[in-house]
Motif scaffolding. Structure first.
Motif, short mmCIF file in Angstrom:
data_model
loop_
_atom_site.label_atom_id
_atom_site.label_comp_id
_atom_site.label_asym_id
_atom_site.label_seq_id
_atom_site.Cartn_x
_atom_site.Cartn_y
_atom_site.Cartn_z
N GLN A 26 -39.01 -23.50 -28.81
CA GLN A 26 -38.11 -23.26 -27.15
C GLN A 26 -39.21 -22.31 -26.89
OE1 GLN A 26 -33.55 -24.22 -27.88
NE2 GLN A 26 -33.91 -23.74 -30.35
N ALA A 27 -39.72 -21.44 -26.98
CA ALA A 27 -40.51 -20.64 -25.95
C ALA A 27 -40.82 -21.48 -24.82
CB ALA A 27 -40.85 -20.18 -26.80
N HIS A 62 -35.39 -23.09 -20.95
CA HIS A 62 -33.82 -22.25 -20.99
C HIS A 62 -34.52 -21.23 -21.43
CE1 HIS A 62 -34.21 -24.76 -24.60
NE2 HIS A 62 -33.33 -23.85 -25.54
N ILE A 63 -35.62 -21.25 -21.25
CA ILE A 63 -36.30 -20.01 -22.43
C ILE A 63 -36.72 -19.99 -21.74
CG2 ILE A 63 -37.48 -18.36 -24.53
CD1 ILE A 63 -34.44 -19.77 -25.18
N ARG A 64 -37.86 -20.49 -20.87
CA ARG A 64 -38.28 -19.60 -19.93
C ARG A 64 -38.55 -20.49 -18.69
NH1 ARG A 64 -45.18 -20.74 -20.87
NH2 ARG A 64 -45.38 -18.22 -21.50
#
Lengths: 441, 476
Positions: free
Chosen positions: A309-310, A314-316
């Motif tokens: 998910q990285a 929504h993370i990056r």
């Protein structure tokens, strides 16, 4: 009116009072009065289900559904086994959210893992994501995957579907990246021209297999040429054809994408469809969107989670390779169920049936006076040439009167035809007869 | 559970299509040399396999699903029936205008209704999801500035509480992202916003109500400031469910909006999609809209504007999702739109009210459609985290709320019940929340082991990401 609010007026009032409010107005006290809407919206008033369904039925009735369809050009009418709709209609799959809570989403997660495996098998590549919006956005996202600081230009073959080209151009407008058209010669990508166009700024070459005109591209040679200049090869493929044609993996492509609609999705006026994407192992972490991975839980049980998910928004946030969040999960499930029902043998039969019918149709049309434009191996689409451009609308109208949707008018007397397993000999003979009558007038 | 490939038995199949009744020539194209290892199954096995998978999947129609910012409302089956009508399902997107009058009528009517609800002048239904709509809307802003020769406007302002898609979309549209801090009340810090406005400002992206569930009362001042600096205002319709029919983005000073048919207008999420993210805009931007526009009165037709930004996907969009949204809109209608919104807000306030004496609220005031709990203190005192509480709620038969969102609130749980839940469901949920908290205080060590009742518990995500296994290994 059906409003789907279960609480009665009285219950609503009691709930308001329980929270210390007098009325609904209190809930919106923070919204400045001058902004609030004073009059009711100018939209139709609410209706009970019976009336809504009658209205929609009436609208659906204004559309023409053809008994025979000989048009593809990016959207294909195939047979859909009943089991497909029966599975995808299950409330759990249909009304679930994205499986972020793995403990109560193992079914959905596993189905996506199985879908990813199917796509890897079809394309002959190592890694697949959970899918994107459609075939055209898949191609545009694939171009993004190949871009870096030094290389940002995408070379797109003129024999690629113009709808894909349009979307690739729109995405490139966003990134301020260049898109250059590789000319077409005799129905396929002009590889000599391509050789002269590649440079240090070229990120990727995009071709379609079979291409927009139905012809087979020399994909393996294209891969060699692209790679010799340090560029990647993206192949946009028909998933039914992948059952029988040399795979992108075998051709040396770095990324394979395509329109997944033929895998169990109805035509439904253009959507929802499914963009599938698979990549060489080295590019796995550049794939956009969701990917499901296998792992174990605290008791050592095999299980599935959304992973890597990285890469995602929504993370990056602004550094993410793509902004995609909602995808076409239910369509990916549709494809997986379709492939499970068909099996390898069934899918091959569909492909060979499309191939046989298209060859029969081309012959029949040719004998009726519409000559084939290209002399190349083809799968289930081909182009014909009429002597005069005015004949095309005449042919289409004559077919239309008999409930037949003819080939797509490409201009200058050219028509793009398609046959699938849904077309039988009688309907093809009938279409050819009608064409003959128009041409003999 | 077995994978579908592990159920495969060579030779098993069901015949779905007849053999061709025409000659079958040998293909001239190059053939695939690799074996195609799709599963080989009887239809019964396929059915049972997916029935088993469905048993380990949770849908909103099966139970309470208070995922903040996702608007998981009930999805009426009536809309499915409408979308499946052969007159919609079996229509080719490249048929003549004359043969698809019904499709164009659906699109035209939906566009008009959505334009009225959002206060916009024109709409496109082409974007396939919310983030796709954001990208589209930002390209309109880009095209507008370009059309005026204004190439310096390269920055998009985004509040730090924004959903991740906002900055990601801005980057995809070629903009530089400038973060705007929130003030202690959870609103946009107006002074900080003004400091960042200038001749390089392309626009602002905002949700209102915002991601902490509050309506920003300074909204007119915010949008005016952006306009005065020469920028445009983009409204992210993620939270439209709270205010539709009450106040319109167009009246708040927004120039472009996107709406999520799969949230606000009750079309199913499908396990992550398909959604639909129509984009609306004010008249001065309408010629840039992508895809075709529906024109005409009696005889409807498709038209491409000369200055459109192109296409953001093929054809006209996720059409049958649009059919479902229209069926829903025609059901709830003029009176139902604001009543839906106010009941969504009421349900959120009611649940918050039943929890606020034990759960600390990030912003303890009247909320809109959702509220945010912060469990920072619980974590300090007991070691039990927001995730532990979320996983505990699974043991009470509930889908957990959204965890760790927005990023500006520590140990956040974001709760959005929606209007389709009854008082008794909310009461039962409140009891579950309260009991979960009590259990966390009594047995904090157990909190890390939750859920206790599911077959799979706490998957190892680190392992999944470090050594990715993302396809079945056939072992050869």
């Amino acid at each position: 009116m059906s409003i789907y609010v279960p609480n009665t007026d009285r219950e609503q009032q009691e709930m308001l009072e329980a929270c210390g409010f007098q009325s609904f107005d209190d809930l919106y006290a923070l919204i400045p009065e001058e902004l609030k809407r004073k009059e009711a919206l100018d939209i139709p008033e609410g209706k009970p289900e019976m009336e809504v369904r009658q209205l929609l039925q009436e609208m659906a009735g204004k559309n023409r559904v053809y008994a025979s369809v000989f048009r593809g050009a990016g959207a294909y009418r195939h047979f859909i086994p009943a089991i497909v709709g029966s599975v995808t209609g299950k409330e759990e799959f249909r009304t679930a959210y994205t499986p972020y809570q793995a403990e109560i989403s193992q079914g959905l997660l596993q189905s996506i893992f199985e879908y990813q495996t199917d796509i890897c098998e079809l394309t002959g590549l190592a890694a697949s994501n959970a899918g994107v919006y459609d075939g055209a956005t898949a191609a545009a996202e694939a171009c993004e995957m190949c871009r870096d600081r030094k290389r940002s230009k995408a070379l797109v073959s003129a024999s690629v579907d113009p709808k894909i080209l349009s979307v690739v151009r729109t995405y490139a407008f966003g990134r301020d990246a260049e898109v250059v058209l590789i000319p077409e010669r005799d129905g396929v990508t002009d590889l000599d021209a391509l050789q002269g166009m590649l440079d240090d700024a070229t990120a990727c070459v995009l071709i379609q297999q079979p291409n927009y005109y139905g012809c087979e591209e020399n994909a393996a040679r294209t891969a060699e040429i692209a790679h010799s200049a340090g560029a990647k090869l993206i192949m946009s493929c028909n998933p039914i054809a992948l059952a029988v044609m040399k795979t992108p993996g075998e051709c040396g492509a770095d990324i394979a994408v395509g329109e997944g609609q033929p895998l169990g999705m109805p035509l439904q006026f253009g959507g929802p469809y499914l963009g599938f994407m698979a990549a060489d192992e080295k590019m796995t972490r550049r794939l956009p969107g969701r990917i499901v991975g296998e792992t174990t839980d605290m008791n050592g049980e095999r299980c599935y989670v959304l992973t890597m998910q990285a890469r995602e928004q929504h993370i990056r946030r602004e550094k993410a390779g793509s902004n995609i969040c909602s995808n076409e999960a239910l369509c990916a499930l549709t494809a997986a169920v379709y492939l499970a029902a068909m099996g390898p043998e069934g899918l091959r039969s569909v492909a060979l049936s499309c191939h046989a019918n298209a060859h029969y149709l081309r012959n029949a049309l040719s004998q009726a006076g519409l000559r084939p434009l290209h002399d190349r191996p083809f799968f289930h689409e081909f182009v014909t040439q009429a002597d005069r451009a005015e004949l095309v609308p005449e042919i289409l109208q004559a077919l239309d009167r008999e409930g037949i949707l003819g080939g797509l008018d490409l201009g200058e007397g050219r028509m793009l035809w398609c046959a699938t397993e849904m077309n039988r000999r009688a309907s093809m003979d009938k279409a050819a007869q009608i064409v003959k009558e128009v041409l003999c007038r | 559970m077995k994978l579908i490939f592990e159920r495969s038995v060579p030779g098993r199949k069901t015949e779905y299509i007849p053999l061709p009744d025409v000659p079958c020539p040998e293909p001239e194209f190059e053939r695939r040399g690799t074996k195609l290892r799709l599963p080989e199954l009887s239809e019964v096995q396929v059915d049972r396999h997916y029935t088993e998978l469905a048993g380990e999947t949770r849908g909103v129609n099966g139970g309470f699903y208070p995922l903040g910012s996702c608007t998981m409302k009930y999805n009426p089956p009536m809309a499915e029936v409408c979308a499946a009508l052969p007159g919609f399902a079996d229509v080719h997107p490249l048929q003549t205008d004359e043969s698809i009058q019904g499709c164009l009528e659906v699109m035209d009517m939906t566009e008009r209704i959505l334009a009225e609800i959002t206060g916009m002048d024109a709409m496109t239904l082409q974007p396939a999801a919310g983030a796709h709509g954001e990208f589209t809307g930002l390209l309109l802003i880009k095209a507008f500035h370009r059309s005026r020769g204004d190439t310096l406007r390269r920055k998009i302002l985004v509040p730090d509480s924004a959903h991740g898609t906002n900055p990601a979309s801005a980057a995809m549209a070629g903009f530089e992202v400038v973060n705007i801090p929130s003030d202690s009340r959870g609103y946009v810090d107006l002074e900080e916003l003004k400091k960042r406005l200038g001749p390089d400002t392309a626009g602002l992206m905002l949700t209102n109500p915002n991601t902490v569930g509050l309506f920003d009362p300074q909204i007119s001042e915010i949008t005016r400031a952006v306009h005065e600096a020469g920028g445009l205002n983009y409204y992210d319709g993620a939270n439209l469910n709270a205010i539709m029919g009450i106040v319109r983005p167009g009246d708040m000073g927004f120039d472009v909006v996107h709406v999520n048919l799969h949230k606000t207008f009750a079309t199913p999420h499908g396990g992550g999609g398909p959604g639909s993210g129509p984009v609306g805009c004010k008249a001065f931007l309408s010629d840039f809209l992508p895809g075709f526009r529906v024109r005409g009165e009696k005889e409807l037709k498709r038209e491409n504007a000369a200055s459109r930004i192109g296409d953001v996907r093929s054809f006209g969009g996720n059409f049958t999702v649009v059919v479902k949204a229209l069926a829903y809109l025609l059901s709830i209608g003029r009176e139902g739109v604001p009543r839906t919104a106010s009941n969504a807000v009421l349900n959120a306030n009611y649940l918050m009210h039943r929890l606020r004496d034990v759960y600390p609220m990030a912003f303890d005031q009247t909320c809109m459609h959702e509220f945010v709990i912060t469990l920072e203190k619980l974590r300090e005192e007991t070691g039990v985290s927001a995730m532990d509480i979320a996983k505990t709620l699974i043991d009470y038969g509930m889908h957990p709320p959204t965890m760790y969102c927005p990023l500006i609130v520590h140990e956040a749980l974001m709760v959005e019940p929606t209007e389709t839940e009854s008082r008794e469901t909310l009461d039962a949920a409140a009891d579950a929340f309260r009991d979960a908290l009590e259990q966390a205080r009594l047995h904090p060590e157990e909190g890390h082991l939750r859920p206790l009742t599911t077959r799979i518990r706490r998957p190892d995500e680190v392992r999944a990401a470090r050594k990715p296994v993302i396809r079945y290994d056939f072992g050869d």
